[in-house]
Design an enzyme around this catalytic site. Sequence first.
Site, PDB file in Angstrom:
ATOM      1  CG  HIS A 171       1.745   1.435   5.035  1.00 18.30           C
ATOM      2  ND1 HIS A 171       2.510   2.556   4.812  1.00 18.30           N
ATOM      3  CD2 HIS A 171       0.589   1.642   4.354  1.00 18.30           C
ATOM      4  CE1 HIS A 171       1.856   3.388   4.027  1.00 18.30           C
ATOM      5  NE2 HIS A 171       0.679   2.863   3.733  1.00 18.30           N
ATOM      6  NE  ARG A 199      -5.631   3.436  -5.481  1.00 16.58           N
ATOM      7  CZ  ARG A 199      -5.055   3.037  -4.339  1.00 16.58           C
ATOM      8  NH1 ARG A 199      -3.807   3.390  -4.065  1.00 16.58           N
ATOM      9  NH2 ARG A 199      -5.693   2.286  -3.496  1.00 16.58           N
ATOM     10  CG  ASP A 223       1.975   4.978  -3.938  1.00 18.33           C
ATOM     11  OD1 ASP A 223       0.877   4.477  -4.222  1.00 18.33           O
ATOM     12  OD2 ASP A 223       2.217   5.493  -2.835  1.00 18.33           O
ATOM     13  CB  SER A 245      -0.611   1.949  -3.080  1.00 15.83           C
ATOM     14  OG  SER A 245      -0.468   3.024  -2.209  1.00 15.83           O
TER      15      SER A 245
END
Length: 448
Positions: free
Chosen positions: A96, A182, A175, A197
């Site tokens: 990620h 966000r 999330d 997150s």
Amino acid sequence: MYDNSTDLRIILVSMRAVDIIIKKRTLQELSRNEIRFFIQGFTDGSVTDYQASAWAMAVLLNGMTDRETTELTLAMAESGEIQDLSDTVDIALDKHSTGGVGDKTTLVVEPVVSACGFKVGKMSGRGLGFSGGTLDKMESIPGYRTNLTTDEFKKQLKEVGLVLTGQTGDLAPADGKLYALRDVTGTVDSLPLIASSIMSKKIAGGARRIVLDVKVGVGAFMKTLKEARALATIMVKIAKLAERKAVALLSDMNQPLGFAVGNSLEVKEAIETLNGGGPTDFRTHCLEVAGHLIILGGGAKTLATAKQRAEATLNDGTAFDRFRKLVSAQGGDVSYVDSPDKFPKAKFIEEVSSPRGGYLKAVDAQIVGETSVDLGGGRAKKGDPIDHAVGIVIHHKVGDRVAKGEPLFTLHANDKAKLEAAKERILKAHGWNAKKVKPLPHFYGTVK
Ligand code: URA
């Protein structure tokens, strides 16, 4: 799923979202139950989007302790199902990125690692602020599905060996909702919000070994090495606490990664790389990330050997073949992978020449990312459609010597006024020096 014991319910029933927002606004530390109440409420809709936005802004401005960040991560992971992949794969690997500009790494790394014999199942995100999103990029390929169910995810992981999809509605739904808010409320670049997150998704998704690509620089959410290291450290700690193993790489994001920024433009660049070409910095980056994943999977003892294994898959076409399989398994039209010229082109494609000569000392990744969003490649508000064809292709990297009149960048736009505005901005994103400039490093270290 949440523990809904009677005692906990009694405590939670007496709480109010507004008090928790004020508590964070006034720099106080939130308790485990307050965090759980807020996240649970946000998930079921009893805490509204505007309350969550206000709370996220308070978190951004005032930060969180490591304990709060860990509690927030677990609360978000437990806002839905926690997927167990132990019946599907021996070792569930995942990677990620914390978000960058031109960061199409997943599109190359997943097939490479898969071609090395590992199973990789990844849940990616959409664009966030000025940073692009893997799902938006993959949706440039007509038909490609990013909404697999949990069962489909597992089946494909078992049978095909690689999956690249969005967060299913039942995995870390808190999330999923907060991420979208966000993006459009100026609350992206917060260490606790990014850490929770990413790690909530990884925990809920069932990954056991994770490579975290923590970006640092003007085009990253963490602008300094100190902030990036702190983010990497907390994420690695959370992984350990959740009995997962994570390695974080600190990688440069002062200039875009590779040359292309914009959804289908980046897919094309990833395909070029999978075919053994592509920009050198991007290829180097992908091999490093893939190398660490291969080591975590037990496929090599040293990074050098792991990278050699990875590189071979780019040169012999096996990684490209894995990408084709991935696209086909998720309903995408593989003819676009075979003939990238098929991707729809923007109405205006303009090559802009360098107004001067000299050495490049900056290609400001944040400006390039924001310009791509302004061209329509990202969202101004929640749910906005994405224009997959628009974006920017830079032609040079920091350290390059550029002659006056040489092509500096190419703009892809569907609106003439936006094209003109983008030209001004991208010209300003380039910084110059009369004397030689050192190229930027790719990596600044690892956190294990
Ligand atoms: N990637 C995520 O999944 N979340 C963030 O907040 C940033 C990058």
